[in-house]
Scaffold this active site. Structure first.
Site, PDB file in Angstrom:
ATOM      1  N   LYS A 195       0.834  -1.208   0.000  1.00  0.00           N
ATOM      2  CA  LYS A 195       0.000   0.000   0.000  1.00  0.00           C
ATOM      3  C   LYS A 195       0.868   1.257   0.000  1.00  0.00           C
ATOM      4  O   LYS A 195       0.680   2.164  -0.805  1.00  0.00           O
ATOM      5  CB  LYS A 195      -0.915   0.039   1.243  1.00  0.00           C
ATOM      6  CG  LYS A 195      -1.825  -1.162   1.405  1.00  0.00           C
ATOM      7  CD  LYS A 195      -2.700  -1.044   2.652  1.00  0.00           C
ATOM      8  CE  LYS A 195      -1.946  -1.071   3.975  1.00  0.00           C
ATOM      9  NZ  LYS A 195      -1.287  -2.346   4.282  1.00  0.00           N
ATOM     10  N   ARG A 228     -10.230   0.518   8.109  1.00  0.00           N
ATOM     11  CA  ARG A 228     -10.045  -0.927   8.233  1.00  0.00           C
ATOM     12  C   ARG A 228     -11.045  -1.589   9.148  1.00  0.00           C
ATOM     13  O   ARG A 228     -10.898  -2.770   9.478  1.00  0.00           O
ATOM     14  CB  ARG A 228      -8.632  -1.353   8.565  1.00  0.00           C
ATOM     15  CG  ARG A 228      -7.855  -0.640   9.564  1.00  0.00           C
ATOM     16  CD  ARG A 228      -6.456  -1.301   9.673  1.00  0.00           C
ATOM     17  NE  ARG A 228      -5.416  -0.415   9.211  1.00  0.00           N
ATOM     18  CZ  ARG A 228      -4.146  -0.757   9.056  1.00  0.00           C
ATOM     19  NH1 ARG A 228      -3.769  -1.976   9.291  1.00  0.00           N
ATOM     20  NH2 ARG A 228      -3.267   0.104   8.654  1.00  0.00           N
ATOM     21  N   ARG A 273      11.926  -5.387   5.146  1.00  0.00           N
ATOM     22  CA  ARG A 273      11.647  -3.962   4.901  1.00  0.00           C
ATOM     23  C   ARG A 273      12.532  -3.049   5.746  1.00  0.00           C
ATOM     24  O   ARG A 273      12.771  -3.291   6.920  1.00  0.00           O
ATOM     25  CB  ARG A 273      10.184  -3.658   5.233  1.00  0.00           C
ATOM     26  CG  ARG A 273       9.891  -2.155   5.243  1.00  0.00           C
ATOM     27  CD  ARG A 273       8.439  -1.827   5.224  1.00  0.00           C
ATOM     28  NE  ARG A 273       7.684  -2.368   6.341  1.00  0.00           N
ATOM     29  CZ  ARG A 273       6.366  -2.315   6.417  1.00  0.00           C
ATOM     30  NH1 ARG A 273       5.670  -1.752   5.446  1.00  0.00           N
ATOM     31  NH2 ARG A 273       5.756  -2.827   7.452  1.00  0.00           N
ATOM     32  N   ARG A 282      10.848  -1.062  11.411  1.00  0.00           N
ATOM     33  CA  ARG A 282       9.718  -0.717  12.275  1.00  0.00           C
ATOM     34  C   ARG A 282       9.655  -1.688  13.453  1.00  0.00           C
ATOM     35  O   ARG A 282       9.918  -2.858  13.287  1.00  0.00           O
ATOM     36  CB  ARG A 282       8.408  -0.799  11.473  1.00  0.00           C
ATOM     37  CG  ARG A 282       8.086   0.495  10.764  1.00  0.00           C
ATOM     38  CD  ARG A 282       6.994   0.361   9.755  1.00  0.00           C
ATOM     39  NE  ARG A 282       5.781  -0.321  10.230  1.00  0.00           N
ATOM     40  CZ  ARG A 282       4.671  -0.425   9.507  1.00  0.00           C
ATOM     41  NH1 ARG A 282       4.617   0.119   8.294  1.00  0.00           N
ATOM     42  NH2 ARG A 282       3.636  -1.062   9.978  1.00  0.00           N
ATOM     43  N   ARG A 342      -0.884  -8.891  13.537  1.00  0.00           N
ATOM     44  CA  ARG A 342      -1.397  -7.876  12.597  1.00  0.00           C
ATOM     45  C   ARG A 342      -2.214  -8.544  11.501  1.00  0.00           C
ATOM     46  O   ARG A 342      -3.255  -8.023  11.090  1.00  0.00           O
ATOM     47  CB  ARG A 342      -0.234  -7.083  11.985  1.00  0.00           C
ATOM     48  CG  ARG A 342       0.337  -6.028  12.937  1.00  0.00           C
ATOM     49  CD  ARG A 342       1.751  -5.625  12.566  1.00  0.00           C
ATOM     50  NE  ARG A 342       1.867  -4.988  11.279  1.00  0.00           N
ATOM     51  CZ  ARG A 342       3.012  -4.865  10.595  1.00  0.00           C
ATOM     52  NH1 ARG A 342       4.136  -5.349  11.106  1.00  0.00           N
ATOM     53  NH2 ARG A 342       3.026  -4.269   9.428  1.00  0.00           N
TER      54      ARG A 342
HETATM   55  P1  AP5 Z   1       4.838  -1.542   1.939  1.00  0.00           P
HETATM   56  O1  AP5 Z   1       4.442  -0.769   0.739  1.00  0.00           O
HETATM   57  O2  AP5 Z   1       5.582  -0.846   3.004  1.00  0.00           O
HETATM   58  O3  AP5 Z   1       3.577  -2.341   2.533  1.00  0.00           O
HETATM   59  P2  AP5 Z   1       2.263  -1.805   3.242  1.00  0.00           P
HETATM   60  O4  AP5 Z   1       1.092  -2.437   2.593  1.00  0.00           O
HETATM   61  O5  AP5 Z   1       2.270  -0.315   3.339  1.00  0.00           O
HETATM   62  O6  AP5 Z   1       2.450  -2.528   4.646  1.00  0.00           O
HETATM   63  P3  AP5 Z   1       2.358  -1.980   6.143  1.00  0.00           P
HETATM   64  O7  AP5 Z   1       3.130  -2.953   6.985  1.00  0.00           O
HETATM   65  O8  AP5 Z   1       2.734  -0.545   6.238  1.00  0.00           O
HETATM   66  O9  AP5 Z   1       0.826  -2.168   6.417  1.00  0.00           O
HETATM   67  P4  AP5 Z   1       0.127  -2.249   7.797  1.00  0.00           P
HETATM   68  O10 AP5 Z   1      -1.283  -2.119   7.430  1.00  0.00           O
HETATM   69  O11 AP5 Z   1       0.507  -3.423   8.590  1.00  0.00           O
HETATM   70  O12 AP5 Z   1       0.782  -1.048   8.601  1.00  0.00           O
HETATM   71  P5  AP5 Z   1       0.271   0.435   8.891  1.00  0.00           P
HETATM   72  O13 AP5 Z   1       1.459   1.294   8.947  1.00  0.00           O
HETATM   73  O14 AP5 Z   1      -0.835   0.794   7.980  1.00  0.00           O
HETATM   74  O15 AP5 Z   1       5.707  -2.819   1.411  1.00  0.00           O
HETATM   75  C1  AP5 Z   1       6.257  -3.769   2.321  1.00  0.00           C
HETATM   76  C2  AP5 Z   1       7.669  -4.198   1.845  1.00  0.00           C
HETATM   77  O16 AP5 Z   1       7.569  -4.934   0.630  1.00  0.00           O
HETATM   78  C3  AP5 Z   1       8.603  -3.017   1.548  1.00  0.00           C
HETATM   79  O17 AP5 Z   1       9.895  -3.383   1.936  1.00  0.00           O
HETATM   80  C4  AP5 Z   1       8.506  -2.846   0.012  1.00  0.00           C
HETATM   81  O18 AP5 Z   1       9.710  -2.346  -0.520  1.00  0.00           O
HETATM   82  C5  AP5 Z   1       8.225  -4.262  -0.460  1.00  0.00           C
HETATM   83  N1  AP5 Z   1       7.281  -4.330  -1.586  1.00  0.00           N
HETATM   84  C6  AP5 Z   1       6.185  -3.549  -1.811  1.00  0.00           C
HETATM   85  N2  AP5 Z   1       5.531  -3.950  -2.928  1.00  0.00           N
HETATM   86  C7  AP5 Z   1       6.210  -5.026  -3.416  1.00  0.00           C
HETATM   87  C8  AP5 Z   1       6.028  -5.896  -4.540  1.00  0.00           C
HETATM   88  N3  AP5 Z   1       4.983  -5.739  -5.373  1.00  0.00           N
HETATM   89  N4  AP5 Z   1       6.920  -6.895  -4.726  1.00  0.00           N
HETATM   90  C9  AP5 Z   1       7.966  -7.077  -3.849  1.00  0.00           C
HETATM   91  N5  AP5 Z   1       8.198  -6.285  -2.788  1.00  0.00           N
HETATM   92  C10 AP5 Z   1       7.325  -5.269  -2.549  1.00  0.00           C
HETATM   93  O19 AP5 Z   1      -0.346   0.248  10.354  1.00  0.00           O
HETATM   94  C11 AP5 Z   1       0.479  -0.060  11.453  1.00  0.00           C
HETATM   95  C12 AP5 Z   1      -0.342  -0.169  12.718  1.00  0.00           C
HETATM   96  O20 AP5 Z   1      -0.992   1.083  12.982  1.00  0.00           O
HETATM   97  C13 AP5 Z   1      -1.493  -1.182  12.677  1.00  0.00           C
HETATM   98  O21 AP5 Z   1      -1.046  -2.485  13.008  1.00  0.00           O
HETATM   99  C14 AP5 Z   1      -2.462  -0.594  13.718  1.00  0.00           C
HETATM  100  O22 AP5 Z   1      -2.039  -0.890  15.020  1.00  0.00           O
HETATM  101  C15 AP5 Z   1      -2.317   0.900  13.497  1.00  0.00           C
HETATM  102  N6  AP5 Z   1      -3.298   1.423  12.510  1.00  0.00           N
HETATM  103  C16 AP5 Z   1      -3.017   1.958  11.284  1.00  0.00           C
HETATM  104  N7  AP5 Z   1      -4.142   2.312  10.631  1.00  0.00           N
HETATM  105  C17 AP5 Z   1      -5.179   1.976  11.460  1.00  0.00           C
HETATM  106  C18 AP5 Z   1      -6.595   2.068  11.349  1.00  0.00           C
HETATM  107  N8  AP5 Z   1      -7.184   2.584  10.239  1.00  0.00           N
HETATM  108  N9  AP5 Z   1      -7.349   1.628  12.388  1.00  0.00           N
HETATM  109  C19 AP5 Z   1      -6.783   1.122  13.494  1.00  0.00           C
HETATM  110  N10 AP5 Z   1      -5.451   0.993  13.666  1.00  0.00           N
HETATM  111  C20 AP5 Z   1      -4.644   1.418  12.660  1.00  0.00           C
HETATM  112 ZN    ZN Z   2       2.334   1.066   4.968  1.00  0.00          ZN
END
Ligand code: AP5
Ligand code: ZN
Length: 217
Positions: free
Chosen positions: A13, A88, A128, A161, A172
């Site tokens: 994402k 979400r 990552r 992270r 997660r």
């Molecule tokens: P990356 O693009 O970083 O992946 P991502 O989908 O952004 O993954 P996240 O881990 O950030 O998602 P998340 O939902 O767990 O975390 P968030 O920060 O939103 O890509 C990942 C890796 O793969 C990178 O190294 C990249 O280079 C590589 N890559 C990307 N695309 C690729 C491809 N096609 N092929 C190969 N490699 C690839 O949330 C964190 C925490 O915050 C949650 O756990 C929760 O506690 C809280 N939170 C956030 N939003 C909410 C909400 N709306 N409600 C409640 N709690 C929330």
């Molecule tokens: Zn992210």
């Protein structure tokens, strides 16, 4: 364009949101990034959020909604926005609609569902590295920086992270699967949901987004 990106941890994402932001000149609001910056700043909200994030759970709907409301008012969001990792829960999805209506912003144009199997996500997450100040993301294997462990633009060190370990990732993923299905159904019924095969390469995923949105990316 008013876009929502939904997908499990590591589905790409953040990677694609950064591309969309640059090509479409719209703002990127990632609730995870907003929460992490509150953690770094050491605010009360940040302290509360850190515990929940490190345990792999979901932060309360009220907290994330407040962050989205505040940030959607930023001038660079007037042109359109990408919501990355929000909504979400079904409650967040409903409240988002209310918020857009109340602020006189148009309704969502598309919701992109980043589908990918859990197995592949482990490799993505555990390899990552991020540059916290800019939100730029790298991967040891799939998207390495030019100089190991250094940001391409600033040369500053990259970090991992605190929630990117196997134990927290498992939680997660469970939280994602438990809360997201109703959100996808909600947008499917509205006819704005697009399925993206997020197991493909970064470029191939970008091409799918380009087709789904009917824009050149
Ligand atoms: P990356 O693009 O970083 O992946 P991502 O989908 O952004 O993954 P996240 O881990 O950030 O998602 P998340 O939902 O767990 O975390 P968030 O920060 O939103 O890509 C990942 C890796 O793969 C990178 O190294 C990249 O280079 C590589 N890559 C990307 N695309 C690729 C491809 N096609 N092929 C190969 N490699 C690839 O949330 C964190 C925490 O915050 C949650 O756990 C929760 O506690 C809280 N939170 C956030 N939003 C909410 C909400 N709306 N409600 C409640 N709690 C929330
Ligand atoms: Zn992210």
């Amino acid at each position: 364009q008013r876009l929502v990106l939904i997908g499990p941890p590591g589905s790409g994402k953040g990677t694609q949101a950064a591309l969309l932001r640059e090509r479409l000149c719209i703002c990127q609001l990632a609730t995870g990034d907003l929460l992490r910056s509150a953690v770094t700043q050491g605010t009360e909200l940040g302290k509360e959020a850190k515990k929940i994030m490190d345990s792999g759970g979901l932060v309360s709907d009220q907290i994330v909604l407040g962050l989205v409301r505040e940030n959607l008012r930023r001038p660079e969001c007037a042109n359109g926005f990408i919501l990355d990792g929000f909504p979400r829960t079904l409650e967040q999805a409903r409240k988002l609609d209310e918020l857009l209506a109340a602020e006189g912003i148009g309704s969502l144009s598309a919701v992109l569902n980043f589908a990918v199997s859990d197995e592949l996500l482990k490799r993505r997450i555990l390899g990552r590295w991020i540059h916290p100040a800019s939100g730029r993301t790298y991967h040891e294997e799939f998207h390495p920086p030019k100089v190991p462990m250094r940001d391409d633009v600033t040369g500053e060190p990259l970090v991992q992270r605190s929630d990117d370990n196997l134990a927290t990732l498992t939680k997660r993923l469970a939280a994602f699967h438990a809360s997201t299905k109703p959100v996808l159904d909600y947008y499917e019924q509205r006819g704005i949901l697009h399925r993206i095969d997020a197991s493909k390469s970064i470029n191939q995923v970008r091409q799918q987004l380009s087709e789904a949105l009917g824009v050149d990316l």
